[in-house]
Design a protein around this motif. Structure first.
Motif, mmCIF file in Angstrom:
data_model
loop_
_atom_site.group_PDB
_atom_site.id
_atom_site.type_symbol
_atom_site.label_atom_id
_atom_site.label_comp_id
_atom_site.label_asym_id
_atom_site.label_seq_id
_atom_site.Cartn_x
_atom_site.Cartn_y
_atom_site.Cartn_z
ATOM 1 N N PHE A 22 46.268 -30.401 58.517
ATOM 2 C CA PHE A 22 45.136 -30.508 57.601
ATOM 3 C C PHE A 22 45.352 -31.686 56.651
ATOM 4 O O PHE A 22 46.396 -31.768 55.991
ATOM 5 N N THR A 23 44.397 -32.577 56.565
ATOM 6 C CA THR A 23 44.401 -33.639 55.570
ATOM 7 C C THR A 23 42.979 -33.808 55.050
ATOM 8 O O THR A 23 42.056 -33.133 55.509
ATOM 9 N N ASP A 24 42.790 -34.726 54.117
ATOM 10 C CA ASP A 24 41.444 -34.943 53.583
ATOM 11 C C ASP A 24 40.836 -36.248 54.056
ATOM 12 O O ASP A 24 39.781 -36.652 53.578
ATOM 13 N N LEU A 68 42.782 -28.735 50.498
ATOM 14 C CA LEU A 68 43.288 -27.849 51.543
ATOM 15 C C LEU A 68 42.500 -26.550 51.644
ATOM 16 O O LEU A 68 42.334 -26.011 52.740
ATOM 17 N N ILE A 69 42.012 -26.015 50.534
ATOM 18 C CA ILE A 69 41.315 -24.734 50.601
ATOM 19 C C ILE A 69 39.914 -24.857 51.190
ATOM 20 O O ILE A 69 39.298 -23.854 51.539
ATOM 21 N N PHE A 70 39.420 -26.081 51.300
ATOM 22 C CA PHE A 70 38.105 -26.309 51.889
ATOM 23 C C PHE A 70 38.184 -27.075 53.214
ATOM 24 O O PHE A 70 37.170 -27.475 53.753
ATOM 25 N N THR A 71 39.396 -27.308 53.715
ATOM 26 C CA THR A 71 39.546 -28.104 54.936
ATOM 27 C C THR A 71 38.694 -27.539 56.060
ATOM 28 O O THR A 71 38.733 -26.359 56.360
ATOM 29 N N ARG A 72 37.935 -28.425 56.689
ATOM 30 C CA ARG A 72 37.116 -28.011 57.827
ATOM 31 C C ARG A 72 37.164 -29.071 58.910
ATOM 32 O O ARG A 72 37.757 -30.129 58.726
ATOM 33 N N ARG A 73 36.519 -28.798 60.022
ATOM 34 C CA ARG A 73 36.576 -29.740 61.130
ATOM 35 C C ARG A 73 35.881 -31.042 60.808
ATOM 36 O O ARG A 73 36.230 -32.082 61.318
ATOM 37 N N GLY A 74 34.855 -31.012 59.923
ATOM 38 C CA GLY A 74 34.191 -32.240 59.521
ATOM 39 C C GLY A 74 33.389 -32.879 60.630
ATOM 40 O O GLY A 74 33.429 -32.459 61.792
ATOM 41 N N GLN A 105 43.128 -30.068 62.758
ATOM 42 C CA GLN A 105 43.124 -29.043 63.794
ATOM 43 C C GLN A 105 44.158 -27.952 63.538
ATOM 44 O O GLN A 105 45.099 -28.113 62.768
ATOM 45 N N ILE A 106 43.948 -26.838 64.244
ATOM 46 C CA ILE A 106 44.959 -25.801 64.367
ATOM 47 C C ILE A 106 45.294 -25.656 65.849
ATOM 48 O O ILE A 106 44.528 -26.083 66.718
ATOM 49 N N CYS A 107 46.443 -25.046 66.115
ATOM 50 C CA CYS A 107 46.808 -24.712 67.490
ATOM 51 C C CYS A 107 46.578 -23.209 67.647
ATOM 52 O O CYS A 107 47.181 -22.406 66.928
ATOM 53 N N ASN A 108 45.692 -22.822 68.550
ATOM 54 C CA ASN A 108 45.347 -21.408 68.660
ATOM 55 C C ASN A 108 46.404 -20.642 69.470
ATOM 56 O O ASN A 108 47.329 -21.250 70.032
ATOM 57 N N PRO A 109 46.322 -19.313 69.530
ATOM 58 C CA PRO A 109 47.355 -18.532 70.226
ATOM 59 C C PRO A 109 47.515 -18.866 71.701
ATOM 60 O O PRO A 109 48.514 -18.478 72.318
ATOM 61 N N HIS A 110 46.545 -19.575 72.275
ATOM 62 C CA HIS A 110 46.656 -19.987 73.679
ATOM 63 C C HIS A 110 47.340 -21.346 73.821
ATOM 64 O O HIS A 110 47.442 -21.878 74.925
ATOM 65 N N GLY A 111 47.797 -21.901 72.696
ATOM 66 C CA GLY A 111 48.491 -23.182 72.745
ATOM 67 C C GLY A 111 47.564 -24.367 72.819
ATOM 68 O O GLY A 111 47.995 -25.476 73.159
ATOM 69 N N ILE A 112 46.288 -24.181 72.478
ATOM 70 C CA ILE A 112 45.295 -25.256 72.565
ATOM 71 C C ILE A 112 44.941 -25.740 71.166
ATOM 72 O O ILE A 112 44.596 -24.949 70.287
ATOM 73 N N PHE A 171 37.687 -24.117 63.576
ATOM 74 C CA PHE A 171 38.323 -23.210 62.636
ATOM 75 C C PHE A 171 37.556 -23.232 61.314
ATOM 76 O O PHE A 171 36.708 -24.089 61.079
ATOM 77 N N PHE A 172 37.872 -22.302 60.445
ATOM 78 C CA PHE A 172 37.305 -22.301 59.108
ATOM 79 C C PHE A 172 38.275 -21.604 58.157
ATOM 80 O O PHE A 172 39.212 -20.921 58.580
#
Length: 328
Positions: free
Chosen positions: A168-170, A200-206, A224-231, A236-237
């Motif tokens: 996460f960055t801005d 950081l508390i408002f980070t979104r995909r943009g 981005q995040i890495c989901n439980p499937h490794g992708i 996200f939100f």
């Protein structure tokens, strides 16, 4: 968790040097025991990939920082990467490319990368680090840039989410055709999905860009995040500070006197609220040490009990704009 306190860096390269010195400076202190997996001299400046073991001590967390300075000698900042895996050998011998597109957080529209935007001059910075993640906040031109890099706090068994990773960055950069400028809080046309910088508390995909002519938005996808499937995913939100909708222009910040945060508007002392990261289907995790603190009687860089430091949403200082970072 290790905390640097407020520091000063002379320029982009010194910013990377200060972070390196702090997070690798004392192997006996969790958070200052990161090791250098590899250092590179890239086209626009030095880059370093750091490794740690996660809080369990048995995992591998890789975070990359690239002190990239634009050809104007002024713009740029820290290009940020988080990796599922990292081969620290020479790239020519099969080692992982710093900007690899397969195992790190992906690139966005126009090949954008996550960026902490700041000028190539004196800046203030704060660092929080544990064995799972690194947080950096930078004050440049009276705008607070930020990054959360590494693992989220799991809300499940490790086997159920092997890679609880986030980048996460801005800001963002394509090195250099498309970029977030250190002196601006917005980037392009503003719709509800908001292509402006956020904390950081408002980070979104943009989105980049949003066209009023074809009604199309293009996901940056570099935050981005890495989901439980490794992708790696930009789908996200943040909870409770953002709403989730199917369309990108439904990604509104819940900042009115209604909904989840309207409950906290007023003149009484506030509580520190944890911030969770979710997808349409599940809660992925919680940010270590980052809290939302709705309060209209606080100011940037205020401290709470000598444990937490308060920062605005880049430069927004309404009652709902503040986050604080501190010990877990």
């Amino acid at each position: 968790m290790a905390f640097s306190g407020k520091m000063t860096a002379a320029d982009h390269a010194d910013l990377l040097a200060k972070i390196t010195a702090f997070i690798t400076g004392d192997p006996s202190v969790p958070g200052r025991d990161w090791t250098v997996a590899r250092q590179d001299a890239l086209e626009w400046g030095p880059a370093t990939v750091f490794r740690n073991t996660g809080l369990a001590g048995t995992e591998e967390v890789y975070v990359g920082l690239y002190a990239a300075t634009k050809y104007d000698g002024i713009s740029g900042g820290l290009v940020c990467k988080v990796y599922k895996l990292f081969n620290n050998g020479l790239v020519s011998d099969g080692g992982t490319n710093f900007l690899d597109t397969t195992i790190r957080n992906g690139s966005g529209q126009d090949k954008t990368h996550s960026l902490v935007p700041c000028w190539n001059n004196e800046i203030s910075l704060w660092i929080w680090s544990n064995k799972a993640r690194i947080i950096v906040v930078v004050n440049c031109n009276n705008l607070y840039a930020n990054a959360y890099l590494g693992q989220l706090k799991r809300l499940c068994l490790p086997s159920e989410n092997p890679f609880p990773l986030a980048c996460f960055t801005d800001g963002y950069t394509s090195l250099w055709e498309k970029e977030t400028l250190y002196g601006s809080i917005t980037t392009g046309a503003q719709k509800d999905a908001d292509s402006g910088r956020r904390s950081l508390i408002f980070t979104r995909r943009g989105v980049y860009p949003f066209s009023i002519y074809d009604n199309k938005s293009y996901y940056q996808s570099c935050h981005q995040i890495c989901n439980p499937h490794g992708i790696w995913t930009s789908n996200f939100f943040m909870i409770p500070t953002t709403n989730y909708g199917v369309g990108s222009d439904s990604m509104k910040i819940d900042q009115g006197k209604k909904g989840s945060i309207g409950l906290f508007y007023g003149e009484k002392p506030r509580i520190l609220l944890p911030v969770y990261v979710g997808t349409p289907n599940e809660i992925i995790g919680e940010m270590f040490g980052v809290y939302w603190i709705p309060d209209k009687y606080i100011s940037p860089e205020d401290e709470i009990n000598s444990r937490y430091v308060i920062f605005p949403d880049v430069s927004r200082v309404e009652w709902h704009s503040f986050m604080c970072i501190g010990d877990e």
